[in-house]
Design a protein around this motif. Structure first.
Motif, PDB file in Angstrom:
ATOM      1  N   PHE A  11      14.474 -36.647  15.799  1.00  0.00           N
ATOM      2  CA  PHE A  11      14.290 -36.207  14.421  1.00  0.00           C
ATOM      3  C   PHE A  11      15.078 -34.923  14.149  1.00  0.00           C
ATOM      4  O   PHE A  11      15.752 -34.802  13.127  1.00  0.00           O
ATOM      5  CB  PHE A  11      12.805 -35.988  14.123  1.00  0.00           C
ATOM      6  CG  PHE A  11      12.557 -35.465  12.741  1.00  0.00           C
ATOM      7  CD1 PHE A  11      12.680 -36.302  11.639  1.00  0.00           C
ATOM      8  CD2 PHE A  11      12.227 -34.137  12.532  1.00  0.00           C
ATOM      9  CE1 PHE A  11      12.464 -35.831  10.359  1.00  0.00           C
ATOM     10  CE2 PHE A  11      12.015 -33.658  11.257  1.00  0.00           C
ATOM     11  CZ  PHE A  11      12.131 -34.506  10.166  1.00  0.00           C
ATOM     12  N   GLY A  12      14.998 -33.968  15.063  1.00  0.00           N
ATOM     13  CA  GLY A  12      15.727 -32.707  14.891  1.00  0.00           C
ATOM     14  C   GLY A  12      17.225 -32.906  14.909  1.00  0.00           C
ATOM     15  O   GLY A  12      17.957 -32.293  14.118  1.00  0.00           O
ATOM     16  N   LEU A  13      17.693 -33.782  15.785  1.00  0.00           N
ATOM     17  CA  LEU A  13      19.126 -34.063  15.861  1.00  0.00           C
ATOM     18  C   LEU A  13      19.623 -34.721  14.576  1.00  0.00           C
ATOM     19  O   LEU A  13      20.661 -34.338  14.030  1.00  0.00           O
ATOM     20  CB  LEU A  13      19.433 -34.947  17.070  1.00  0.00           C
ATOM     21  CG  LEU A  13      20.894 -35.273  17.311  1.00  0.00           C
ATOM     22  CD1 LEU A  13      21.668 -33.997  17.613  1.00  0.00           C
ATOM     23  CD2 LEU A  13      21.027 -36.264  18.447  1.00  0.00           C
ATOM     24  N   MET A  14      18.878 -35.684  14.077  1.00  0.00           N
ATOM     25  CA  MET A  14      19.281 -36.343  12.832  1.00  0.00           C
ATOM     26  C   MET A  14      19.212 -35.382  11.645  1.00  0.00           C
ATOM     27  O   MET A  14      20.040 -35.455  10.733  1.00  0.00           O
ATOM     28  CB  MET A  14      18.410 -37.576  12.567  1.00  0.00           C
ATOM     29  CG  MET A  14      18.773 -38.768  13.420  1.00  0.00           C
ATOM     30  SD  MET A  14      20.526 -39.198  13.348  1.00  0.00           S
ATOM     31  CE  MET A  14      20.693 -39.669  11.658  1.00  0.00           C
ATOM     32  N   LEU A  15      18.258 -34.479  11.661  1.00  0.00           N
ATOM     33  CA  LEU A  15      18.172 -33.482  10.601  1.00  0.00           C
ATOM     34  C   LEU A  15      19.397 -32.580  10.601  1.00  0.00           C
ATOM     35  O   LEU A  15      19.989 -32.306   9.549  1.00  0.00           O
ATOM     36  CB  LEU A  15      16.889 -32.656  10.763  1.00  0.00           C
ATOM     37  CG  LEU A  15      16.563 -31.684   9.646  1.00  0.00           C
ATOM     38  CD1 LEU A  15      16.244 -32.447   8.370  1.00  0.00           C
ATOM     39  CD2 LEU A  15      15.402 -30.817  10.048  1.00  0.00           C
ATOM     40  N   ILE A  16      19.821 -32.161  11.777  1.00  0.00           N
ATOM     41  CA  ILE A  16      21.011 -31.309  11.896  1.00  0.00           C
ATOM     42  C   ILE A  16      22.262 -32.075  11.478  1.00  0.00           C
ATOM     43  O   ILE A  16      23.110 -31.559  10.747  1.00  0.00           O
ATOM     44  CB  ILE A  16      21.136 -30.756  13.322  1.00  0.00           C
ATOM     45  CG1 ILE A  16      20.025 -29.744  13.589  1.00  0.00           C
ATOM     46  CG2 ILE A  16      22.501 -30.120  13.550  1.00  0.00           C
ATOM     47  CD1 ILE A  16      19.920 -29.290  15.020  1.00  0.00           C
ATOM     48  N   VAL A  17      22.385 -33.320  11.918  1.00  0.00           N
ATOM     49  CA  VAL A  17      23.546 -34.137  11.563  1.00  0.00           C
ATOM     50  C   VAL A  17      23.604 -34.347  10.049  1.00  0.00           C
ATOM     51  O   VAL A  17      24.658 -34.187   9.430  1.00  0.00           O
ATOM     52  CB  VAL A  17      23.506 -35.488  12.316  1.00  0.00           C
ATOM     53  CG1 VAL A  17      24.501 -36.476  11.736  1.00  0.00           C
ATOM     54  CG2 VAL A  17      23.777 -35.265  13.791  1.00  0.00           C
ATOM     55  N   ASN A  18      22.479 -34.673   9.437  1.00  0.00           N
ATOM     56  CA  ASN A  18      22.450 -34.868   7.982  1.00  0.00           C
ATOM     57  C   ASN A  18      22.772 -33.578   7.237  1.00  0.00           C
ATOM     58  O   ASN A  18      23.452 -33.606   6.211  1.00  0.00           O
ATOM     59  CB  ASN A  18      21.096 -35.405   7.538  1.00  0.00           C
ATOM     60  CG  ASN A  18      20.913 -36.859   7.896  1.00  0.00           C
ATOM     61  OD1 ASN A  18      21.889 -37.590   8.048  1.00  0.00           O
ATOM     62  ND2 ASN A  18      19.672 -37.274   8.048  1.00  0.00           N
ATOM     63  N   LEU A  19      22.313 -32.458   7.747  1.00  0.00           N
ATOM     64  CA  LEU A  19      22.615 -31.173   7.115  1.00  0.00           C
ATOM     65  C   LEU A  19      24.106 -30.850   7.198  1.00  0.00           C
ATOM     66  O   LEU A  19      24.699 -30.389   6.219  1.00  0.00           O
ATOM     67  CB  LEU A  19      21.786 -30.060   7.765  1.00  0.00           C
ATOM     68  CG  LEU A  19      21.895 -28.692   7.126  1.00  0.00           C
ATOM     69  CD1 LEU A  19      21.368 -28.728   5.698  1.00  0.00           C
ATOM     70  CD2 LEU A  19      21.139 -27.666   7.947  1.00  0.00           C
ATOM     71  N   VAL A  20      24.712 -31.118   8.349  1.00  0.00           N
ATOM     72  CA  VAL A  20      26.157 -30.893   8.500  1.00  0.00           C
ATOM     73  C   VAL A  20      26.934 -31.798   7.550  1.00  0.00           C
ATOM     74  O   VAL A  20      27.886 -31.353   6.894  1.00  0.00           O
ATOM     75  CB  VAL A  20      26.586 -31.115   9.968  1.00  0.00           C
ATOM     76  CG1 VAL A  20      28.093 -31.193  10.102  1.00  0.00           C
ATOM     77  CG2 VAL A  20      26.047 -30.007  10.844  1.00  0.00           C
ATOM     78  N   PHE A  21      26.536 -33.066   7.452  1.00  0.00           N
ATOM     79  CA  PHE A  21      27.205 -33.989   6.537  1.00  0.00           C
ATOM     80  C   PHE A  21      27.069 -33.509   5.091  1.00  0.00           C
ATOM     81  O   PHE A  21      28.032 -33.544   4.327  1.00  0.00           O
ATOM     82  CB  PHE A  21      26.613 -35.392   6.657  1.00  0.00           C
ATOM     83  CG  PHE A  21      27.014 -36.137   7.906  1.00  0.00           C
ATOM     84  CD1 PHE A  21      27.783 -35.558   8.892  1.00  0.00           C
ATOM     85  CD2 PHE A  21      26.606 -37.436   8.091  1.00  0.00           C
ATOM     86  CE1 PHE A  21      28.139 -36.239  10.038  1.00  0.00           C
ATOM     87  CE2 PHE A  21      26.958 -38.143   9.220  1.00  0.00           C
ATOM     88  CZ  PHE A  21      27.726 -37.541  10.200  1.00  0.00           C
TER      89      PHE A  21
END
Length: 113
Positions: free
Chosen positions: A8-18
């Motif tokens: 969940f944290g990794l996907m949150l970071i990836v979505n924020l970067v995108f």
């Protein structure tokens, strides 16, 4: 439990970067002049505004990784190809705004001659 939180944290970071990348590209595309796109022989400003606007909307409202990656690719193409061409046409992009390296605040410095 720990793996789920990590994912969940990794996907949150990836979505924020995108999202940040697509918003930055959208803002930079909006600030460029319309005639610079034509002079740089790139697609038109409305074209890039629509493409990057869709990328921002996808990253905000549709949490599908495939669409987010497509938006990221569009943002990267803008940053790598279109933006440098626009800066070259408009003369922007550097800290120096004309003049030579020997220019002072009141004009050229000639060494006391």
């Amino acid at each position: 439990m720990l793996a789920e939180n990590f994912d969940f944290g990794l996907m949150l970071i990836v979505n924020l970067v995108f999202l940040v990348t697509s918003v930055a590209a959208f803002v930079m595309a909006a600030l460029a002049r319309e005639d610079a796109y034509r002079a740089a022989d790139k697609k038109t400003k409305p074209f890039w505004m629509v493409i990057l606007g869709v990328a921002v909307a996808v990253n905000l409202f549709i949490p599908m990784l495939f669409l987010s990656i497509a938006g990221l690719i569009a943002s990267i193409v803008f940053f790598v190809d279109v933006r440098p061409a626009l800066q070259q046409v408009t003369g922007g992009g550097g800290p120096r705004r004309g003049g030579s390296s020997s220019d002072g605040p009141y004009g050229p410095y000639n060494g006391g001659r």
